[in-house]
Design a protein around this motif. Structure first.
Motif, short mmCIF file in Angstrom:
data_model
loop_
_atom_site.label_atom_id
_atom_site.label_comp_id
_atom_site.label_asym_id
_atom_site.label_seq_id
_atom_site.Cartn_x
_atom_site.Cartn_y
_atom_site.Cartn_z
N MET A 127 10.04 97.90 67.06
CA MET A 127 8.95 98.88 67.11
C MET A 127 8.40 99.02 68.52
N ASP A 128 8.33 97.91 69.24
CA ASP A 128 7.79 97.91 70.60
C ASP A 128 8.65 96.98 71.45
N MET A 129 9.22 97.49 72.53
CA MET A 129 10.10 96.67 73.36
C MET A 129 9.42 96.19 74.65
N GLY A 130 8.09 96.15 74.61
CA GLY A 130 7.36 95.58 75.73
C GLY A 130 6.98 96.59 76.79
N SER A 131 6.26 96.11 77.79
CA SER A 131 5.79 96.99 78.87
C SER A 131 6.32 96.51 80.21
N PHE A 183 14.55 93.62 76.98
CA PHE A 183 13.22 94.01 76.54
C PHE A 183 12.38 92.75 76.35
N SER A 184 11.10 92.90 76.05
CA SER A 184 10.20 91.75 75.96
C SER A 184 9.16 91.95 74.87
N ASP A 185 8.30 90.97 74.73
CA ASP A 185 7.10 91.06 73.87
C ASP A 185 7.40 91.30 72.39
N THR A 186 8.55 90.88 71.91
CA THR A 186 8.85 91.04 70.49
C THR A 186 9.92 90.04 70.07
#
Length: 207
Positions: A127-131, A183-186
């Motif tokens: 859903m979200d691959m980070g910033s 990607f990050s944060d997930t």
């Protein structure tokens, strides 16, 4: 079967939608392989691929025939070459098709494939691959596929950036360089399916 053909640089790129029933069957198949250590080892394909990712394994041909994946690939390539290049192929041979399971901080370095035609489609996308670190200054490329052709020229961008979306499937010449950013944060999985195929030599000649 509808098709969208783009030509951001020299070669064209086709975009087609994977039928829902194939996506469902493919994801079920993946979960079965993941839960079976022996099958995972038997079908392991990572040694033959460029990715620095958690797991890559090939699809067996019986599965590809049973769930119409092979038929979908053949019809998609035929439609792309016919409508985009006025080429009627006489032969379509799948060399291999495989799953890529990518997680946080993993990536696929710049590389190219064998055969004549390659493609990639998406089965799961976080859903979200980070910033980005510099959030207000940078273009977001996390988890995106980038196709590369040549170098920067006047009025010609050498890259084509694709944001993955479940069901989207892209076809491109196998020689085209490409990469997938980390990607990050997930903790979610980015799951894709790829393939390489050969067509008859007459159809594959430069036109």
């Amino acid at each position: 079967m509808s098709i969208e053909i783009n030509k951001p640089f020299g070669p064209s790129i086709a975009k087609i939608t994977i039928p829902d029933e194939i996506i469902s069957a493919m994801n079920k198949y993946v979960e079965e392989i993941v839960s079976d250590k022996k099958k995972s080892e038997d079908l392991d394909f990572g040694y033959n691929l460029a990715g620095n990712v958690q797991q890559e394994f090939r699809l067996d041909f019986e599965f590809m025939k049973k769930n119409n994946w092979a038929e979908f690939l053949g019809k998609s390539c035929q439609k792309w070459l016919s409508e985009g290049h006025n080429i009627s192929i006489k032969k379509f041979e799948i060399i291999s098709s495989w799953i890529v399971r990518q997680f946080k901080n993993e990536y696929n370095p710049i590389h190219y494939h064998g055969g004549h035609i390659s493609g990639v489609g998406y089965l799961k996308v976080p859903m979200d691959m980070g910033s980005t670190v510099q959030k207000e200054k940078k273009v977001q490329h996390n988890g995106k596929l980038v196709l590369i052709d040549g170098s920067k020229k006047f009025l010609c961008n050498p890259t084509y950036v694709i944001t993955p979306k479940v069901g989207d499937f892209y076809l491109f010449p196998s020689y085209m360089m490409h990469t997938v950013y980390p990607f990050s944060d997930t903790l979610e999985e980015r799951r894709s399916v790829s393939f390489n195929a050969k067509i008859d030599d007459d159809s594959a000649k430069l036109r």
